[in-house]
Design a protein around this motif. Structure first.
Motif, PDB file in Angstrom:
ATOM      1  N   PHE A  19      -1.510  -4.840   1.425  1.00 33.60           N
ATOM      2  CA  PHE A  19      -2.666  -4.481   0.407  1.00 33.60           C
ATOM      3  C   PHE A  19      -4.054  -4.970   0.551  1.00 33.60           C
ATOM      4  O   PHE A  19      -5.143  -4.287   0.287  1.00 33.60           O
ATOM      5  CB  PHE A  19      -2.101  -5.063  -1.126  1.00 33.60           C
ATOM      6  CG  PHE A  19      -2.457  -4.407  -2.277  1.00 33.60           C
ATOM      7  CD1 PHE A  19      -3.717  -3.920  -2.404  1.00 33.60           C
ATOM      8  CD2 PHE A  19      -1.789  -4.627  -3.503  1.00 33.60           C
ATOM      9  CE1 PHE A  19      -3.918  -3.396  -3.763  1.00 33.60           C
ATOM     10  CE2 PHE A  19      -2.099  -4.108  -4.546  1.00 33.60           C
ATOM     11  CZ  PHE A  19      -3.262  -3.234  -4.705  1.00 33.60           C
ATOM     12  N   GLU A  20      -4.018  -6.161   0.835  1.00 32.57           N
ATOM     13  CA  GLU A  20      -5.486  -6.994   1.029  1.00 32.57           C
ATOM     14  C   GLU A  20      -6.141  -6.062   2.251  1.00 32.57           C
ATOM     15  O   GLU A  20      -7.353  -6.148   2.082  1.00 32.57           O
ATOM     16  CB  GLU A  20      -5.163  -8.333   1.642  1.00 32.57           C
ATOM     17  CG  GLU A  20      -5.055  -9.363   0.550  1.00 32.57           C
ATOM     18  CD  GLU A  20      -4.992 -10.868   0.839  1.00 32.57           C
ATOM     19  OE1 GLU A  20      -5.528 -11.691   0.215  1.00 32.57           O
ATOM     20  OE2 GLU A  20      -4.758 -11.060   2.334  1.00 32.57           O
ATOM     21  N   MET A  21      -5.527  -5.636   3.246  1.00 33.76           N
ATOM     22  CA  MET A  21      -6.355  -4.949   4.255  1.00 33.76           C
ATOM     23  C   MET A  21      -6.603  -3.535   3.983  1.00 33.76           C
ATOM     24  O   MET A  21      -7.104  -2.957   4.714  1.00 33.76           O
ATOM     25  CB  MET A  21      -5.376  -5.113   5.553  1.00 33.76           C
ATOM     26  CG  MET A  21      -5.033  -6.587   5.834  1.00 33.76           C
ATOM     27  SD  MET A  21      -4.184  -6.640   7.533  1.00 33.76           S
ATOM     28  CE  MET A  21      -5.210  -6.329   8.788  1.00 33.76           C
ATOM     29  N   LEU A  22      -5.956  -3.042   2.821  1.00 34.99           N
ATOM     30  CA  LEU A  22      -6.029  -1.793   2.387  1.00 34.99           C
ATOM     31  C   LEU A  22      -5.782  -0.817   3.320  1.00 34.99           C
ATOM     32  O   LEU A  22      -6.453   0.184   3.727  1.00 34.99           O
ATOM     33  CB  LEU A  22      -7.665  -1.403   2.043  1.00 34.99           C
ATOM     34  CG  LEU A  22      -8.239  -2.359   1.108  1.00 34.99           C
ATOM     35  CD1 LEU A  22      -9.828  -2.063   0.874  1.00 34.99           C
ATOM     36  CD2 LEU A  22      -7.625  -2.290  -0.338  1.00 34.99           C
ATOM     37  N   ASP A  23      -4.431  -1.152   4.049  1.00 29.75           N
ATOM     38  CA  ASP A  23      -4.261  -0.454   5.244  1.00 29.75           C
ATOM     39  C   ASP A  23      -2.863   0.371   4.825  1.00 29.75           C
ATOM     40  O   ASP A  23      -1.789  -0.363   4.842  1.00 29.75           O
ATOM     41  CB  ASP A  23      -3.849  -1.626   6.278  1.00 29.75           C
ATOM     42  CG  ASP A  23      -3.493  -0.966   7.877  1.00 29.75           C
ATOM     43  OD1 ASP A  23      -2.729   0.304   7.728  1.00 29.75           O
ATOM     44  OD2 ASP A  23      -3.867  -1.754   8.808  1.00 29.75           O
ATOM     45  N   VAL A  46       5.464   6.063 -13.664  1.00 30.67           N
ATOM     46  CA  VAL A  46       5.910   5.530 -12.569  1.00 30.67           C
ATOM     47  C   VAL A  46       5.754   6.401 -11.493  1.00 30.67           C
ATOM     48  O   VAL A  46       5.640   7.744 -11.432  1.00 30.67           O
ATOM     49  CB  VAL A  46       7.611   5.472 -12.705  1.00 30.67           C
ATOM     50  CG1 VAL A  46       8.434   5.477 -11.520  1.00 30.67           C
ATOM     51  CG2 VAL A  46       8.072   4.471 -13.818  1.00 30.67           C
ATOM     52  N   CYS A  47       5.402   5.882 -10.087  1.00 29.57           N
ATOM     53  CA  CYS A  47       5.511   6.521  -8.912  1.00 29.57           C
ATOM     54  C   CYS A  47       6.917   6.646  -8.339  1.00 29.57           C
ATOM     55  O   CYS A  47       7.352   5.595  -8.040  1.00 29.57           O
ATOM     56  CB  CYS A  47       4.422   6.135  -7.960  1.00 29.57           C
ATOM     57  SG  CYS A  47       2.788   6.187  -8.547  1.00 29.57           S
ATOM     58  N   ALA A  48       7.621   7.909  -7.856  1.00 28.28           N
ATOM     59  CA  ALA A  48       8.910   7.949  -7.499  1.00 28.28           C
ATOM     60  C   ALA A  48       8.665   8.814  -6.296  1.00 28.28           C
ATOM     61  O   ALA A  48       8.210   9.858  -5.943  1.00 28.28           O
ATOM     62  CB  ALA A  48       9.714   8.694  -8.467  1.00 28.28           C
ATOM     63  N   GLY A  49       9.486   8.316  -4.961  1.00 30.05           N
ATOM     64  CA  GLY A  49       9.531   8.907  -3.984  1.00 30.05           C
ATOM     65  C   GLY A  49       8.144   8.423  -3.177  1.00 30.05           C
ATOM     66  O   GLY A  49       7.325   8.033  -3.612  1.00 30.05           O
ATOM     67  N   TRP A  50       8.631   8.590  -1.771  1.00 32.22           N
ATOM     68  CA  TRP A  50       7.700   8.124  -0.963  1.00 32.22           C
ATOM     69  C   TRP A  50       6.140   8.936  -1.057  1.00 32.22           C
ATOM     70  O   TRP A  50       5.011   8.379  -0.816  1.00 32.22           O
ATOM     71  CB  TRP A  50       8.068   7.828   0.709  1.00 32.22           C
ATOM     72  CG  TRP A  50       6.732   7.474   1.617  1.00 32.22           C
ATOM     73  CD1 TRP A  50       6.464   8.065   2.373  1.00 32.22           C
ATOM     74  CD2 TRP A  50       6.055   6.327   1.387  1.00 32.22           C
ATOM     75  NE1 TRP A  50       5.383   7.708   3.113  1.00 32.22           N
ATOM     76  CE2 TRP A  50       5.209   6.334   2.698  1.00 32.22           C
ATOM     77  CE3 TRP A  50       5.984   5.214   0.789  1.00 32.22           C
ATOM     78  CZ2 TRP A  50       4.555   5.307   2.658  1.00 32.22           C
ATOM     79  CZ3 TRP A  50       5.181   4.244   0.754  1.00 32.22           C
ATOM     80  CH2 TRP A  50       4.431   4.298   1.923  1.00 32.22           C
ATOM     81  N   VAL A  51       6.263   9.864  -1.106  1.00 35.80           N
ATOM     82  CA  VAL A  51       5.039  10.857  -1.139  1.00 35.80           C
ATOM     83  C   VAL A  51       4.141  10.640  -2.279  1.00 35.80           C
ATOM     84  O   VAL A  51       2.968  10.234  -2.136  1.00 35.80           O
ATOM     85  CB  VAL A  51       5.326  12.370  -1.234  1.00 35.80           C
ATOM     86  CG1 VAL A  51       4.044  13.175  -1.538  1.00 35.80           C
ATOM     87  CG2 VAL A  51       6.006  12.862  -0.030  1.00 35.80           C
ATOM     88  N   SER A  56      -0.304   7.172  -4.458  1.00 38.81           N
ATOM     89  CA  SER A  56      -0.812   6.032  -5.271  1.00 38.81           C
ATOM     90  C   SER A  56      -1.546   4.919  -4.379  1.00 38.81           C
ATOM     91  O   SER A  56      -2.516   4.330  -4.760  1.00 38.81           O
ATOM     92  CB  SER A  56       0.088   5.424  -6.111  1.00 38.81           C
ATOM     93  OG  SER A  56       1.189   4.550  -5.294  1.00 38.81           O
ATOM     94  N   TRP A  57      -1.043   4.412  -3.330  1.00 42.89           N
ATOM     95  CA  TRP A  57      -1.752   3.341  -2.424  1.00 42.89           C
ATOM     96  C   TRP A  57      -3.056   4.037  -1.996  1.00 42.89           C
ATOM     97  O   TRP A  57      -4.265   3.117  -2.055  1.00 42.89           O
ATOM     98  CB  TRP A  57      -0.672   2.999  -1.570  1.00 42.89           C
ATOM     99  CG  TRP A  57       0.297   2.106  -1.975  1.00 42.89           C
ATOM    100  CD1 TRP A  57       1.618   2.322  -1.712  1.00 42.89           C
ATOM    101  CD2 TRP A  57       0.218   0.821  -2.656  1.00 42.89           C
ATOM    102  NE1 TRP A  57       2.344   1.362  -2.503  1.00 42.89           N
ATOM    103  CE2 TRP A  57       1.639   0.366  -3.103  1.00 42.89           C
ATOM    104  CE3 TRP A  57      -0.828   0.236  -2.995  1.00 42.89           C
ATOM    105  CZ2 TRP A  57       1.501  -0.804  -3.611  1.00 42.89           C
ATOM    106  CZ3 TRP A  57      -0.545  -1.324  -3.919  1.00 42.89           C
ATOM    107  CH2 TRP A  57       0.644  -1.415  -4.008  1.00 42.89           C
ATOM    108  N   VAL A  58      -3.067   5.454  -1.349  1.00 42.62           N
ATOM    109  CA  VAL A  58      -4.327   5.863  -1.109  1.00 42.62           C
ATOM    110  C   VAL A  58      -5.276   5.824  -1.892  1.00 42.62           C
ATOM    111  O   VAL A  58      -6.501   5.555  -1.812  1.00 42.62           O
ATOM    112  CB  VAL A  58      -3.813   7.157  -0.230  1.00 42.62           C
ATOM    113  CG1 VAL A  58      -5.300   7.915   0.073  1.00 42.62           C
ATOM    114  CG2 VAL A  58      -2.794   7.236   0.871  1.00 42.62           C
ATOM    115  N   LEU A  59      -4.975   6.221  -3.208  1.00 43.92           N
ATOM    116  CA  LEU A  59      -5.934   6.252  -4.220  1.00 43.92           C
ATOM    117  C   LEU A  59      -6.320   4.867  -4.417  1.00 43.92           C
ATOM    118  O   LEU A  59      -7.781   4.668  -4.507  1.00 43.92           O
ATOM    119  CB  LEU A  59      -5.208   6.825  -5.712  1.00 43.92           C
ATOM    120  CG  LEU A  59      -6.123   7.122  -6.724  1.00 43.92           C
ATOM    121  CD1 LEU A  59      -7.050   8.174  -6.479  1.00 43.92           C
ATOM    122  CD2 LEU A  59      -5.261   7.510  -7.959  1.00 43.92           C
ATOM    123  N   ILE A  60      -5.708   3.967  -4.657  1.00 41.48           N
ATOM    124  CA  ILE A  60      -6.136   2.397  -4.716  1.00 41.48           C
ATOM    125  C   ILE A  60      -6.700   2.116  -3.764  1.00 41.48           C
ATOM    126  O   ILE A  60      -7.848   1.290  -4.145  1.00 41.48           O
ATOM    127  CB  ILE A  60      -4.874   1.547  -4.862  1.00 41.48           C
ATOM    128  CG1 ILE A  60      -4.040   2.080  -6.565  1.00 41.48           C
ATOM    129  CG2 ILE A  60      -5.152   0.126  -4.880  1.00 41.48           C
ATOM    130  CD1 ILE A  60      -2.871   1.127  -6.510  1.00 41.48           C
TER     131      ILE A  60
END
Lengths: 135, 135
Positions: A19-23, A46-51, A56-60
């Motif tokens: 998360f810190e590395m935004l990686d 809720v985000c469900a399933g890997w996709v 959500s992480w890419v957006l963040i």
């Protein structure tokens, strides 16, 4: 196989390091890919399933300039091939030229897959504090 | 012992029924009393151990006139003597003469103790929605 809490603690560290590395690659490495995985970011549905979780992480990551975590572990438990971590995230995010502080409580659940602990559930929620934001 | 999801679902129902009834005895019946139990109410710090968890429910019950839940189950998983429930709580609380609606996402963890499923971890957090509050 007998598990130990140290390996779970390290997996939890890896999650926040990604998360810190935004990686996104590091984040992908630490997550289970089971269809049951779930991620609840503070205030989000809720985000469900890997996709969905990955998106959500890419957006963040795309909307975060810089972020730092200090983690207080409140509990680690292992039950078979499951592990349970409760922690408080003290977060500093860079907004414009200032750093803004906040606190989030997290329930992180891991499962043992392919010789490593992988996150299958992250639930983060804001801790309401009376502390003034840092300059 | 082989467990089934129906018993976990019923335990989850019992948890919310105790909350709706504002009944500390029913709430006590559904919680584990392990020293590791934790409860994170939306925005609150962590309550740890039964004394703190019980006090938090008494405080909430004393400040709640009436509350109703509609629960959408998002997932139930059983791993040995652990069970994992993710659900969305659609909540109506009576404030003065009006009912106010809100949504909370919850991670509820149960353990099998003494022939029943008992809550050992509840993490609730507000879901931010754009819906106007109900009249």
């Amino acid at each position: 196989m007998e598990h130990n809490c140290e390996a779970v603690r390290e997996a939890n560290v890896s999650f926040y390091r990604a998360f810190e590395m935004l990686d996104i690659k590091r984040m992908e490495d630490i997550w289970s890919k089971g269809d049951y995985i779930k991620c609840i970011h503070p205030g989000w549905p809720v985000c469900a399933g890997w996709v969905e979780v990955r998106d959500s992480w890419v957006l963040i990551f795309n909307h975060t300039r810089a972020i730092k975590f200090s983690i207080d572990l409140l509990d680690i438990r292992i039950l078979g091939d499951w592990a349970y971590v409760v922690c408080m995230e003290s977060i500093s995010t860079q907004e414009q030229e200032a750093w803004v502080d906040g606190k989030v409580l997290a329930t992180n659940l891991f499962e043992w897959r392919g010789g490593q602990w992988q996150v299958f559930h992250h639930h983060g929620s804001p801790l309401v504090t009376n502390e003034a934001p840092a300059a």
